[in-house]
Design a protein around this motif. Structure first.
Motif, mmCIF file in Angstrom:
data_model
loop_
_atom_site.group_PDB
_atom_site.id
_atom_site.type_symbol
_atom_site.label_atom_id
_atom_site.label_comp_id
_atom_site.label_asym_id
_atom_site.label_seq_id
_atom_site.Cartn_x
_atom_site.Cartn_y
_atom_site.Cartn_z
ATOM 1 N N MET A 1 9.718 -54.693 -7.046
ATOM 2 C CA MET A 1 9.384 -55.513 -8.196
ATOM 3 C C MET A 1 7.861 -55.641 -8.297
ATOM 4 O O MET A 1 7.180 -55.884 -7.313
ATOM 5 C CB MET A 1 10.000 -56.899 -8.050
ATOM 6 C CG MET A 1 9.653 -57.805 -9.197
ATOM 7 S SD MET A 1 10.540 -59.355 -9.182
ATOM 8 C CE MET A 1 9.363 -60.397 -8.387
ATOM 9 N N TYR A 2 7.378 -55.472 -9.498
ATOM 10 C CA TYR A 2 5.942 -55.604 -9.758
ATOM 11 C C TYR A 2 5.565 -57.074 -9.676
ATOM 12 O O TYR A 2 6.166 -57.924 -10.318
ATOM 13 C CB TYR A 2 5.616 -55.041 -11.144
ATOM 14 C CG TYR A 2 4.151 -55.105 -11.477
ATOM 15 C CD1 TYR A 2 3.263 -54.205 -10.912
ATOM 16 C CD2 TYR A 2 3.658 -56.071 -12.337
ATOM 17 C CE1 TYR A 2 1.910 -54.260 -11.210
ATOM 18 C CE2 TYR A 2 2.312 -56.131 -12.643
ATOM 19 C CZ TYR A 2 1.437 -55.224 -12.073
ATOM 20 O OH TYR A 2 0.099 -55.287 -12.360
ATOM 21 N N ARG A 3 4.579 -57.367 -8.866
ATOM 22 C CA ARG A 3 4.121 -58.750 -8.694
ATOM 23 C C ARG A 3 2.662 -58.834 -9.139
ATOM 24 O O ARG A 3 1.775 -58.314 -8.441
ATOM 25 C CB ARG A 3 4.267 -59.180 -7.250
ATOM 26 C CG ARG A 3 5.719 -59.214 -6.774
ATOM 27 C CD ARG A 3 5.802 -59.627 -5.331
ATOM 28 N NE ARG A 3 5.126 -60.892 -5.113
ATOM 29 C CZ ARG A 3 5.741 -62.041 -4.857
ATOM 30 N NH1 ARG A 3 7.038 -62.077 -4.771
ATOM 31 N NH2 ARG A 3 5.045 -63.147 -4.684
ATOM 32 N N PRO A 4 2.408 -59.461 -10.267
ATOM 33 C CA PRO A 4 1.028 -59.557 -10.748
ATOM 34 C C PRO A 4 0.064 -60.160 -9.728
ATOM 35 O O PRO A 4 -1.089 -59.748 -9.651
ATOM 36 C CB PRO A 4 1.146 -60.455 -11.994
ATOM 37 C CG PRO A 4 2.566 -60.317 -12.424
ATOM 38 C CD PRO A 4 3.363 -60.088 -11.180
ATOM 39 N N SER A 5 0.518 -61.092 -8.933
ATOM 40 C CA SER A 5 -0.368 -61.739 -7.960
ATOM 41 C C SER A 5 -0.815 -60.786 -6.851
ATOM 42 O O SER A 5 -1.743 -61.090 -6.111
ATOM 43 C CB SER A 5 0.308 -62.968 -7.351
ATOM 44 O OG SER A 5 1.461 -62.588 -6.618
ATOM 45 N N ARG A 6 -0.140 -59.635 -6.733
ATOM 46 C CA ARG A 6 -0.504 -58.649 -5.717
ATOM 47 C C ARG A 6 -1.042 -57.360 -6.358
ATOM 48 O O ARG A 6 -1.292 -56.380 -5.666
ATOM 49 C CB ARG A 6 0.696 -58.331 -4.826
ATOM 50 C CG ARG A 6 1.229 -59.584 -4.156
ATOM 51 C CD ARG A 6 1.883 -59.475 -2.820
ATOM 52 N NE ARG A 6 1.675 -58.309 -2.006
ATOM 53 C CZ ARG A 6 0.714 -58.203 -1.063
ATOM 54 N NH1 ARG A 6 -0.129 -59.166 -0.875
ATOM 55 N NH2 ARG A 6 0.630 -57.116 -0.331
ATOM 56 N N ALA A 7 -1.213 -57.394 -7.663
ATOM 57 C CA ALA A 7 -1.672 -56.212 -8.390
ATOM 58 C C ALA A 7 -3.170 -55.995 -8.155
ATOM 59 O O ALA A 7 -3.955 -56.947 -8.142
ATOM 60 C CB ALA A 7 -1.395 -56.377 -9.884
ATOM 61 N N LEU A 8 -3.544 -54.759 -7.979
ATOM 62 C CA LEU A 8 -4.938 -54.409 -7.718
ATOM 63 C C LEU A 8 -5.887 -54.928 -8.803
ATOM 64 O O LEU A 8 -6.917 -55.534 -8.464
ATOM 65 C CB LEU A 8 -5.080 -52.895 -7.542
ATOM 66 C CG LEU A 8 -6.469 -52.400 -7.181
ATOM 67 C CD1 LEU A 8 -6.919 -52.964 -5.829
ATOM 68 C CD2 LEU A 8 -6.492 -50.885 -7.157
ATOM 69 N N PRO A 9 -5.595 -54.750 -10.090
ATOM 70 C CA PRO A 9 -6.533 -55.273 -11.096
ATOM 71 C C PRO A 9 -6.739 -56.782 -10.969
ATOM 72 O O PRO A 9 -7.855 -57.276 -11.111
ATOM 73 C CB PRO A 9 -5.872 -54.913 -12.431
ATOM 74 C CG PRO A 9 -5.003 -53.743 -12.111
ATOM 75 C CD PRO A 9 -4.509 -53.978 -10.704
ATOM 76 N N TYR A 10 -5.668 -57.524 -10.699
ATOM 77 C CA TYR A 10 -5.795 -58.968 -10.535
ATOM 78 C C TYR A 10 -6.647 -59.299 -9.315
ATOM 79 O O TYR A 10 -7.543 -60.141 -9.381
ATOM 80 C CB TYR A 10 -4.417 -59.627 -10.410
ATOM 81 C CG TYR A 10 -4.513 -61.057 -9.929
ATOM 82 C CD1 TYR A 10 -4.964 -62.060 -10.793
ATOM 83 C CD2 TYR A 10 -4.193 -61.399 -8.629
ATOM 84 C CE1 TYR A 10 -5.085 -63.372 -10.350
ATOM 85 C CE2 TYR A 10 -4.314 -62.702 -8.179
ATOM 86 C CZ TYR A 10 -4.757 -63.687 -9.042
ATOM 87 O OH TYR A 10 -4.883 -64.976 -8.599
ATOM 88 N N LEU A 11 -6.369 -58.648 -8.199
ATOM 89 C CA LEU A 11 -7.122 -58.940 -6.971
ATOM 90 C C LEU A 11 -8.603 -58.595 -7.127
ATOM 91 O O LEU A 11 -9.476 -59.346 -6.670
ATOM 92 C CB LEU A 11 -6.505 -58.182 -5.792
ATOM 93 C CG LEU A 11 -5.084 -58.615 -5.410
ATOM 94 C CD1 LEU A 11 -4.497 -57.654 -4.374
ATOM 95 C CD2 LEU A 11 -5.059 -60.050 -4.907
ATOM 96 N N LEU A 12 -8.895 -57.481 -7.775
ATOM 97 C CA LEU A 12 -10.295 -57.107 -8.007
ATOM 98 C C LEU A 12 -10.976 -58.095 -8.951
ATOM 99 O O LEU A 12 -12.113 -58.517 -8.711
ATOM 100 C CB LEU A 12 -10.380 -55.690 -8.578
ATOM 101 C CG LEU A 12 -10.017 -54.567 -7.618
ATOM 102 C CD1 LEU A 12 -9.943 -53.241 -8.366
ATOM 103 C CD2 LEU A 12 -10.999 -54.495 -6.468
#
Length: 167
Positions: free
Chosen positions: A1-12
């Motif tokens: 499942m795609y998790r926005p909180s762990r997504a590379l763009p969000y983290l960057l």
């Protein structure tokens, strides 16, 4: 499942915003904004002079926004703006002596922020991370090409079909 909180763009973005906000607090002491510092830093990196268009790419700013910012910085005596005689469409931005002094004083602080942020990493890990980020950035060009192709295909469709598809 795609998790926005762990997504590379969000983290960057989270990292960039946090570091930017903290460094901007320090820049405020010199009545500078983070975009102003970026202009000064990229000019210093490129021997003090850049074409406005190239500077827009380096600073990741819209041309109109950058143009207004550079005009403000010129009024403050930090940069110059010159149109070369052989190319009246081009605008060259350069560091003034005051801009050089300011960026020379601020660059060690910017470096310190990076050192603190990467403090738990080895030099090899930092180099690998930077190289990886550059590869990822280049990979994003594929997304731009896909979007350009989609836009071209949509533009080629008759208006009635585009309107019906959007309804």
């Amino acid at each position: 499942m795609y998790r926005p909180s762990r997504a590379l763009p969000y983290l960057l973005a989270r990292l960039g915003v946090r570091m930017g906000e903290l460094f901007a607090r320090e820049l405020k002491r010199d009545d500078l904004t983070l975009p102003m510092y970026r202009v000064l830093a990229f000019l210093a990196e490129e021997n003090g002079v850049q074409r406005l268009g190239d500077l827009a790419v380096l600073t990741v700013m819209e041309m109109s926004t950058l143009s207004r910012l550079v005009a403000t910085m010129q009024r403050r005596g930090l940069v110059t703006r010159v149109r070369p005689e052989n190319d009246q469409r081009s605008l060259h931005v350069g560091l003034t002596d005051a801009g050089k002094v300011l960026v020379t004083r601020l660059q060690p602080r910017a470096h310190y922020y990076e050192q603190v942020a990467t403090g738990a990493l080895s030099a090899a890990e930092i180099d690998a991370l930077k190289a990886t980020l550059n590869v990822i950035y280049q990979n994003v060009d594929m997304l731009e090409a896909e979007l350009d192709a989609w836009d071209a295909a949509e533009a080629a469709k008759p208006k009635a079909r585009r309107k019906a598809a959007s309804d």
